[in-house]
Design a protein around this motif. Structure first.
Motif, mmCIF file in Angstrom:
data_model
loop_
_atom_site.group_PDB
_atom_site.id
_atom_site.type_symbol
_atom_site.label_atom_id
_atom_site.label_comp_id
_atom_site.label_asym_id
_atom_site.label_seq_id
_atom_site.Cartn_x
_atom_site.Cartn_y
_atom_site.Cartn_z
ATOM 1 N N ARG A 51 6.796 -2.530 0.517
ATOM 2 C CA ARG A 51 5.890 -1.705 1.695
ATOM 3 C C ARG A 51 6.877 -0.437 2.438
ATOM 4 O O ARG A 51 6.649 0.496 2.212
ATOM 5 N N ALA A 52 8.280 -0.840 2.470
ATOM 6 C CA ALA A 52 9.122 0.371 2.886
ATOM 7 C C ALA A 52 9.323 1.303 1.864
ATOM 8 O O ALA A 52 9.434 2.505 2.244
ATOM 9 N N GLU A 53 9.475 0.881 0.828
ATOM 10 C CA GLU A 53 9.685 1.837 -0.477
ATOM 11 C C GLU A 53 8.384 2.555 -0.516
ATOM 12 O O GLU A 53 8.588 3.887 -0.765
ATOM 13 N N GLN A 54 7.172 2.168 -0.472
ATOM 14 C CA GLN A 54 6.005 3.055 -0.636
ATOM 15 C C GLN A 54 6.059 3.976 0.526
ATOM 16 O O GLN A 54 5.288 5.132 0.229
ATOM 17 N N GLU A 55 6.464 3.671 1.569
ATOM 18 C CA GLU A 55 6.188 4.625 2.955
ATOM 19 C C GLU A 55 7.268 5.650 2.620
ATOM 20 O O GLU A 55 7.015 6.858 2.864
ATOM 21 N N ARG A 56 8.383 5.295 2.340
ATOM 22 C CA ARG A 56 9.315 6.431 1.792
ATOM 23 C C ARG A 56 8.970 7.323 0.642
ATOM 24 O O ARG A 56 9.076 8.431 0.725
ATOM 25 N N ALA A 57 8.277 6.820 -0.136
ATOM 26 C CA ALA A 57 7.627 7.478 -1.459
ATOM 27 C C ALA A 57 6.617 8.351 -0.814
ATOM 28 O O ALA A 57 6.563 9.641 -1.427
#
Length: 171
Positions: free
Chosen positions: A29-35
């Protein structure tokens, strides 16, 4: 070839109750938000799609009412032009922003009343003018005729070059 097929299998579904799977879910989820943040930074999207100019929307109100007014008072045709109504709309847009009013909502809310006024004008203006003409005709009949005075110079009126009273200018 057996190794190739094994790597293409879909991973087992993650269990939110398992602490290690929860860590994996949070990391994903954090990786998707950063992307998403990176994508917005590279190609920012406007907050709202461009809409209609509020001044133009507010300016439609006096423009429409002006068309109705001009039916009864044609001498005002030059007053209710698009530019003047837009300038009024600019001022009204500032006031509406201050108080949180919306031009579209106002037009929607009072649209039926405005339509009623527009539909009534072709009936009201001729009726008013007929009543006015009838009153003027009645007043003409009731008013006594005035006698006109004779203003042609007679013998008792001094000539233009002579001062009243028979005095002569000693020049």
């Amino acid at each position: 070839m057996a190794d190739l097929n094994e790597s293409q299998e879909s991973p087992a579904p993650l269990d939110p109750n398992d602490p290690f799977d929860r860590i994996t879910i949070e990391a994903g989820r954090a990786e998707q938000e950063r992307a998403q943040e990176d994508a917005e930074f590279i190609d920012p999207q406007p907050d709202a799609p461009p809409g209609i100019d509020p001044a133009q929307t507010w300016g439609q109100i006096p423009f429409m009412l002006g068309k109705v007014i001009v039916m009864g008072l044609p001498e005002l045709a030059g007053v209710y032009n698009e530019q003047a109504c837009y300038q009024w709309g600019v001022g009204m847009a500032a006031v509406s922003e201050k108080y949180g009013w919306d031009a579209g909502e106002t037009l929607t809310r009072f649209g039926p009343e405005i339509a009623l006024v527009v539909a009534s004008v072709p009936l009201v203006v001729p009726t008013y003018q007929a009543i006015k003409a009838r009153r003027e005709a009645k007043d003409e009949k009731a008013a006594p005729r005035r006698e006109e005075k004779d203003i042609t110079p007679g013998a008792d009126v001094p000539p233009m070059g002579q001062a009243p009273g028979g005095f002569v200018d000693p020049t």
